[in-house]
Design an enzyme around this catalytic site. Structure first.
Site: not given
Lengths: 319, 282
Positions: A40, A61, A86, A112, A120
């Site tokens: 990604s 994370e 995140f 993102h 999503d």
């Protein structure tokens, strides 16, 4: 209106991936970390060329941020990558203590970002991250607008000493800024000089603002258009220089109204040069599933909404 | 660097005096854990670690590094750093006072020599230490990274993220120590949040696990040296260090009340009477 064209559409995350590879070739201290989102974040080319300089942390994370901070002790320049939600909200305290307060040379690679993450849905669509990150003392916040600019921003972030939050996105968008541009952190980019109104835009909405400015020009409105790719440090001078001329402002961002670009502009206006400001931003709402274009329209942050905001602010300017 | 147990115990006694006087002055600070870890800090900085107090650098290349994850026991760290030459001991009297470099919790913000990361918000130190240990590996630096955590701190999820990570990535130049005194702010650890079998947990995560009495200088030193010898074998090393909160002052020992309480004038005198002034008070 200066003419902007594009021959291809690309995602800004690919700009990050290619910038990371170039920064890695430039400086052997550049390392990359990822919390199970290598594909990604387009990190594969870097990993292929520098397998020993990549650290997979798994879906953890908090640890990602801590390990990145630790790597700077020893002179490494870590790019810690995951989705923007995140990389900011989930790990706010780790970023605050281990990176910002500790002034660590970590580059948080936040992909993102915003509503254009799309299908999503809201769990993954952060529109709060600019607010969270810009409020941290010493944190640099960068939100480039297309592939070329994201690549240049990534290289600039590697060369800059200090914590950086680098925000980019998922969808393919027009590539219209110059290839191999020099990216100056904290310096706004003038896209079109005008006299009637100033549009400040950041990230994906810069292209939308260009489209809006073209429509407005046909209506006889002279638009000054400025790309704010760095939210912090904020180029207050660019805002004031423009607003002293145009006397009214529209801000455009893929973020909540609270705490984003518009609020940074509002602060400058309130303190130094009061002028009407209209926000093109999301008003205190979470997102939902949909295509990027559907969502931009639904939440009122697409091209027609920028045109409307300009018309509205021009009315306020007259009063 | 010495392995003379008696000499190390004398240093630890002075550090305990420093801790009490430091915390007494601003009437604020974490006494119990600081006293409990005085022996460990002494053993690390005066015997086990190879470090360079006179020319401190954040990067610490070719030095052993120490990170304090449970930042609230900063007083014992500050005293140890000053006593080993990182900064003047007179500065210890500034703890928690406006403008001090000796903040309530440790920070790099004011460039106090010896500190390489800010800590206080719990759970973050093993991740940071693992990162620093990886940097050493990438740099071809063969020195060791130490990190201390509190036992209550094991409640934090990030501890276990880091535990999985360091073992999974075979970070075998890392020694993590948990100060197991069995008490946290609200009471015994096994009431506040039962820790279960910590030894078995760390073993299950893939670490080499050692256990020691953290208030017995001889045993502690032997364990730390053994831990160093276990490095380089593909696994990080964990030491479950049993200590007594408030160690060295009878009325403070094993009382969670002293986790974050400062002694008053009378308590300070009673406490100091139990600890020999060996190196001269600051």
């Amino acid at each position: 209106m200066k003419k902007y064209t594009f021959t291809e559409k690309k995602d800004t995350r690919s700009g990050f991936g290619d910038g990371l590879l170039e920064a890695g070739r430039e400086n052997p201290n550049v390392v990359a970390l990822c919390a199970d989102l290598v594909g990604s974040l387009k990190m594969n080319a870097f990993i292929k060329e520098f397998p020993d300089r990549f650290i997979q942390t798994g879906i953890a994370e908090a640890n990602l941020i801590g390990v990145a901070a630790g790597l700077t002790v020893g002179g490494k320049i870590p790019f810690a990558g995951t989705f923007a939600e995140f990389a900011s909200g989930r790990v706010y305290d780790q970023v605050r203590q281990s990176i910002a307060y500790s002034n660590k040379n970590v580059k948080i690679a936040a992909s993102h970002a915003g509503i254009t993450l799309g299908e999503d849905g809201a769990t993954h669509q952060t529109m709060e991250d600019i607010a969270l990150m810009k409020v941290l003392p010493g944190m640099t916040v960068i939100n480039p607008c297309d592939y070329n600019q994201t690549k240049a921003a990534t290289i600039a972030a590697a060369e800059y000493e200090g914590p950086v939050y680098l925000r980019f996105g998922r969808p393919v968008v027009p590539v219209f800024t110059p290839e191999n541009q020099v990216f100056e952190i904290g310096k706004a980019v003038m896209l079109n000089e005008g006299t009637g109104v100033t549009i400040f835009a950041t990230g994906h909405l810069v292209w939308k603002a260009i489209e809006a400015a073209e429509i407005l020009e046909q209506k006889g409105i002279s638009v000054e258009l400025i790309n704010i790719h760095t939210i912090k440090p904020f180029d207050s001078e660019a805002v004031l220089n423009s607003v002293r001329k145009t006397k009214c402002v529209v801000s455009c961002e893929e973020h909540l109204m609270n705490g984003g670009l518009g609020d940074s502009i509002a602060q400058v206006l309130a303190r130094f040069f009061p002028a009407p400001l209209e926000y093109v931003a999301v008003d205190d709402k979470f997102g939902q599933s949909g295509t990027p274009e559907e969502l931009l329209a639904y939440y009122g942050i697409d091209t027609p909404n920028i045109v409307l905001a300009v018309e509205k602010v021009l009315q306020r300017k007259k009063v | 660097m010495t392995q003379d147990i008696e000499q190390l115990e004398r240093i630890a006694s002075q550090i305990r005096r420093d801790v009490l006087r430091m915390i007494h002055a601003p009437k604020s600070g974490h006494t119990g854990g600081s006293l409990g870890c005085a022996d460990l800090m002494t053993a690390l900085y005066f015997s086990v670690m190879e470090h360079n107090p006179k020319e401190f650098s954040i990067d610490g290349v070719d030095e052993d590094l120490f990170f304090l994850s449970n930042g609230h026991i900063a007083p014992v760290w500050y005293s140890t750093l000053a006593r080993s030459g990182y900064f003047p001991i007179e500065e210890l009297g500034t703890l928690r006072k406006l403008g001090t470099r000796l903040q309530g919790h440790p920070t790099t913000h004011d460039e106090l020599p010896g500190i390489r990361i800010s800590s206080g918000s719990l759970g973050q130190g093993i991740s940071v230490a693992a990162g620093a240990a990886l940097a050493k590996k990438l740099n071809g630096d063969e020195k060791t990274v130490f990190v201390l955590t509190g036992d209550g701190e094991s409640d934090e999820g990030q501890i276990w993220e880091a535990a999985m990570f360091a073992a999974g990535r075979k970070i075998d130049n890392l020694i993590a120590i948990t100060d197991y005194n069995g008490l946290q702010i609200d009471g015994p650890t096994d009431e506040v949040m039962p820790l279960g079998n910590l030894r078995a947990k760390w073993e299950a995560f893939g670490w080499t696990v050692l256990e020691t009495n953290g208030n017995n200088m001889k045993e502690l030193l032997e364990t730390l040296i053994l831990a160093k010898n276990e490095l380089g074998k593909g696994k990080p090393v964990f030491i479950l260090m049993h200590t007594i909160m408030g160690k060295g002052v009878d009325f403070m020992e094993n009382k969670h009340h002293w986790h974050g309480t400062a002694p008053n004038d009378e308590q300070l005198q009673l406490a100091l009477n139990q600890l020999e002034e060996t190196l001269g008070d600051y």
